[in-house]
Scaffold this motif. Structure first.
Motif: not given
Length: 386
Positions: A122-123, A126-127, A129-130, A133
């Motif tokens: 997950l961590e 998230l990186d 995913d940034r 984006d």
């Protein structure tokens, strides 16, 4: 396995993932299946772009915020290409989101197969995913920029088509809204400008200067033509070409004004580069429209001159300069960089040879207008021909 080692393992797994042909193919398939507009493109085209974007993303894997600036050039190019191909932004984003979901699903599955704990997955995701984006924003940026460039290009092409229609005499058939789209009004008065621009770069720069003033400009029959409500205040003094400007008239007169400006350029006025009024070139333009009469006049009045004789050519050039400078000896001498007595002698000699009227003896006296026009036209024709 230590957390640091686990993270390094997952980062290595991600690097392998973005270069795995099977993963690339799965992402391409997902994008094409969820975005009909993308599916219209060839699979090879989609594959090429996905590969480029994933390759660019590989360099950001493992990067901490502020430590490395991702390279989104490939994403911007992808967005620009899709705009150029006519794909809507919504269609592009549907394909991107579908491919993004498939990439995340694959990364999670392979991470779990490698024994990476869900918390660490997950961590790391998230990186990722940034980064995704930011990549999507770059896609949109490239798309929007290309969209604006295409819009301006189409607007310019539409303006050139409108200009052609105006110059072909279709102004009366144009609707007010068609003209308003390019800043023109049916009841407006416009100057017609024509430049004999043989240099494409110079013509484009001049076109940008004119359109920046709200003009409609474009290349017509190899010449830059513009319709402007107001003439440039700087007179286009630094323009590398001669620009002829007609007086402001209604749009329905644009075809006639265009023809007159072209005729003025063809007359070959010996004017410096920059903006010149059509009315100031009226004599050259009108006389150039009668080439046969000009030749007859030159042969009749100057038949005694020998074109092969350098002295005769010098006499004709001096007489022409004398008429160009208002029949003033002093002004002619300055223009030719000779003494006034030299001008007087040359005029006397050409008068003896050709029968040209003598210089009026009284101060301030001039030849009659018809007499001046005949000899000026004959001399100009003879000098230009020889």
């Amino acid at each position: 396995m230590a957390v640091t080692d686990q993270r390094a393992t997952f980062e290595a797994l991600l690097c392998e993932l973005v270069t795995d042909p099977q993963v690339v193919e799965e992402i391409v398939t997902a994008a094409r299946s969820h975005a009909p507009e993308i599916a219209r493109l060839s699979p090879a085209e989609s594959r090429r772009h996905v590969t480029a974007v994933l390759a660019a993303g590989r360099g950001s894997v493992g990067a901490r915020p502020g430590t490395r600036e991702p390279d989104f050039a490939a994403a911007r190019r992808l967005g620009a290409d899709r705009a150029d191909q006519g794909i809507s932004l919504a269609g592009l984003l549907r394909g991107v989101q579908a491919g993004r979901r498939r990439a995340v699903e694959t990364a999670v599955a392979r991470g779990r197969d490698a024994g990476i704990p869900d918390a660490l997955l997950l961590e790391a995701l998230l990186d990722l995913d940034r980064y995704a984006d930011a990549l999507q924003r770059a896609l949109v940026e490239g798309y929007r920029r290309a969209e604006q460039e295409l819009l301006h290009s189409r607007e310019a092409a539409g303006g050139r088509r409108l200009l052609h229609r105006l110059l072909l005499g279709e102004a009366a058939a144009l609707r007010p809204e068609e003209l308003a789209r390019y800043g023109l009004r049916t009841d407006g008065l416009y100057h017609c400008l024509v430049a004999d621009a043989v240099d494409a770069v110079a013509a484009r720069l001049l076109e940008r200067r004119l359109t920046g003033r709200g003009a409609l400009a474009g290349v017509v029959e190899g010449r830059l033509v513009a319709l402007v409500a107001r003439l440039p205040a700087d007179g286009l003094a630094d323009a590398p070409m001669l620009v002829v400007a007609a007086p402001a008239r209604p749009l329905e007169q644009a075809p006639l004004l265009h023809q007159l400006c072209v005729a003025a350029l063809r007359a070959g006025p010996s004017e410096p580069a920059g903006l010149h009024r059509l009315v100031d070139l009226a004599a050259e333009t009108a006389l150039a429209a009668q080439p046969v009469l000009a030749e007859l006049l030159g042969d009749t009045l100057l038949g005694a001159l020998d074109p092969a004789d350098e002295f005769h050519r010098e006499l004709a050039a001096t007489a022409l300069a004398y008429l160009d400078h208002g029949q003033r000896l002093d002004h002619t001498a300055v223009a030719l960089h000779v003494h006034p007595n030299t001008v007087r002698y040359r005029l006397h000699r050409i008068q003896q040879i050709t029968g040209m009227p003598a210089t009026p003896a009284e101060p301030g006296a001039r030849w009659s207008v018809p007499q001046t026009v005949r000899w000026w036209w004959a001399l100009r024709t003879w000098v230009r021909r020889t």
